[in-house]
Design an enzyme around this catalytic site. Structure first.
Site, PDB file in Angstrom:
ATOM      1  N   GLY A 139     -92.940 -15.008  81.505  1.00 16.06           N
ATOM      2  CA  GLY A 139     -93.422 -13.892  81.006  1.00 16.06           C
ATOM      3  C   GLY A 139     -94.001 -12.833  82.086  1.00 16.06           C
ATOM      4  O   GLY A 139     -93.870 -12.952  83.284  1.00 16.06           O
ATOM      5  N   ASN A 140     -94.576 -11.896  81.530  1.00 15.70           N
ATOM      6  CA  ASN A 140     -95.282 -10.501  82.512  1.00 15.70           C
ATOM      7  C   ASN A 140     -96.579 -10.522  81.571  1.00 15.70           C
ATOM      8  O   ASN A 140     -96.413 -10.380  80.519  1.00 15.70           O
ATOM      9  CB  ASN A 140     -94.759  -9.786  83.234  1.00 15.70           C
ATOM     10  CG  ASN A 140     -93.953  -8.986  82.021  1.00 15.70           C
ATOM     11  OD1 ASN A 140     -94.664  -8.167  80.956  1.00 15.70           O
ATOM     12  ND2 ASN A 140     -92.713  -8.631  81.758  1.00 15.70           N
ATOM     13  N   HIS A 141     -97.004  -9.280  81.849  1.00 12.09           N
ATOM     14  CA  HIS A 141     -97.984  -8.801  81.684  1.00 12.09           C
ATOM     15  C   HIS A 141     -98.795  -7.713  80.337  1.00 12.09           C
ATOM     16  O   HIS A 141     -99.709  -6.697  79.712  1.00 12.09           O
ATOM     17  CB  HIS A 141     -99.344  -8.521  82.187  1.00 12.09           C
ATOM     18  CG  HIS A 141    -100.263  -9.746  83.464  1.00 12.09           C
ATOM     19  ND1 HIS A 141    -101.263 -10.680  82.409  1.00 12.09           N
ATOM     20  CD2 HIS A 141    -100.135 -10.017  84.593  1.00 12.09           C
ATOM     21  CE1 HIS A 141    -101.542 -11.610  83.730  1.00 12.09           C
ATOM     22  NE2 HIS A 141    -101.068 -11.476  84.733  1.00 12.09           N
TER      23      HIS A 141
END
Ligand code: CTP
Length: 406
Positions: A212-214
């Site tokens: 995923g990412n932030h």
């Protein structure tokens, strides 16, 4: 949420018996989250006290250009008051004040403010039935409407004189809902459909792990809300995000992976007028997602990744009427890279945020953007809250699509 939330309303009260109802009117506006300032004609103070209205509006009430009692008298600036307001409402509006408004007479603070205001002006007449029917009153009403002032018609019923007929000021609840409906029907995106993508995507490695990412989704949610506030019906396709949105015009569609976001975006894209893709879509996903949890071993684990489909580019390839807007998050050579994406993905505009700028990009509550359109006009904005940035983005899109429609 009411369309009047956070709106600045200037209420002008004139000398009619219906002035006693303005206490309820102020309360209703305040309850909906509006900010209210009151101006009274001197004679209207015989019907309701300024203290009642200043207490309810939580603002001083003005009725003269300066206060004679106050030794440090301050000039009440009608121009400032007029420009402060998002909307002005004259209620009750007597035959006398309506005639003065229609003829540009300026002999009190309320009339001077009316003449200085640039915002939409509503007026709710209140007078006895024969006065309401008099040709001079009818002429005032017609003249004011020809100035684009908006009439909230008087209703029929028992009047202060004891006569029964037309001339009663509309009830406070009806005045408020009249204004809400009128504003909604004139919103620039009324009848338009907008697609927004937001948040990250999660690409499953196995049933419990993902790539995923932030991304928080804050920017996309703020855009969805800004578009809905301009009257659009919004389809918000969101990756996993704990952002909340409550707006009757926003339909939230939750997805997890890039593939799901691709499918949902294509499903809604056909019918929309504007699409704004702000999601931080994963560029790669595990080639094979394990159906069982991967067990820990002592040896290195290698993940093989394959590219996801580029949603923005795929929509650019099929777009017809849609005004398509993408985002570019860059670290170097920002403008050139953004322009490259704009062309490559066949966009109408791209919103650039640079990671070189402090406070811009992911997870922050702020962002600093530059909008580049397909004519390669660049417009840079200051660092602002994401909510303010979203309003800027929507205003820019509205201006550009308006030109396209003309
Ligand atoms: N985007 C998308 N689908 C993807 C990847 C990106 O719709 N699979 C969209 C994003 O929502 C954003 C825009 O494309 O509006 C730019 O994404 P970005 O990752 O910055 O650009 P890329 O084209 O992926 O280029 P690069 O990562 O090389 O900068």
């Amino acid at each position: 949420m009411s369309i009047l939330k956070e709106k600045k309303i200037l209420l002008g009260i004139t000398a009619g018996i219906a002035a006693y109802k303005t206490a309820s009117l102020v309360r209703l506006f305040i309850k909906l989250g509006a900010e209210v300032k009151v101006i009274m004609t001197p004679a209207s103070k015989n019907f309701i006290t300024p203290l009642t209205l200043s207490t309810l509006s939580k603002n001083p009430v003005h009725s003269t250009f300066y206060s004679k009692e106050d030794e440090n008298e301050l000039w009440n600036n009608h121009v400032d008051l007029g420009l402060w307001a998002d909307y002005m409402l004259i209620a009750p509006a007597t035959a006398n004040t309506l005639s003065k408004m229609a003829n540009g007479t300026c002999d009190n603070l309320l009339l001077a403010t009316y003449l200085s205001s640039k915002c939409p002006v509503y007026f709710a007449p209140a007078m006895d039935l024969d006065m309401y029917k008099h040709p001079s009153s009818i002429e005032s009403l017609n003249k004011l409407q020809s100035f684009d002032n908006i009439l909230i018609p008087a209703t029929s019923g028992e009047l202060a004189s004891g006569l029964i007929g037309e001339g009663r000021m509309a009830e406070p609840e009806d005045i408020v809902s009249f204004i809400e409906k009128d504003i909604s029907s004139k919103l620039p995106l009324k009848g338009k459909k907008v697609l927004v993508t937001a948040g990250p995507t999660y690409e499953a490695i196995d049933p419990v792990r993902f790539i995923g990412n932030h991304s928080s989704g804050k920017m996309g949610f703020a855009i969805a809300s800004a578009a809905a506030n301009l009257g659009a019906e919004v389809f918000l396709i969101s990756g996993p995000s704990n952002q909340q949105i409550k707006h009757s015009l926003v339909h939230r569609v939750d997805v997890v992976s890039a593939e799901e976001m691709y499918d949902a975006s294509h499903m809604y894209f056909k019918d929309v007028d504007i699409a704004i893709l702000s999601a931080a879509v994963a560029d790669y996903k595990p080639k094979n997602s394990a159906s069982e949890k991967i067990k820990k071993t002592d040896t290195a684990l290698e993940l093989s990744l394959s590219p996801t489909k580029d949603i923005l580019a795929s929509l650019g390839a099929i777009k017809k009427q849609q005004y398509l807007v993408g985002f570019a998050l860059e670290t170097n050579n920002e403008i050139e890279n953004a322009k490259g994406k704009l062309k490559r993905k066949n966009l109408d505009a791209i919103i650039l945020n640079s990671l070189q700028d402090k406070g811009a990009g992911f997870a922050n509550d702020t962002n600093k953007i530059t909008i580049i359109d397909k004519e390669l006009n660049e417009k840079a904005f200051k660092l602002k809250s994401k909510v303010a940035v979203a309003k800027d983005i929507m205003n820019e899109i509205v201006n550009r699509t308006k030109k396209q429609d003309e």
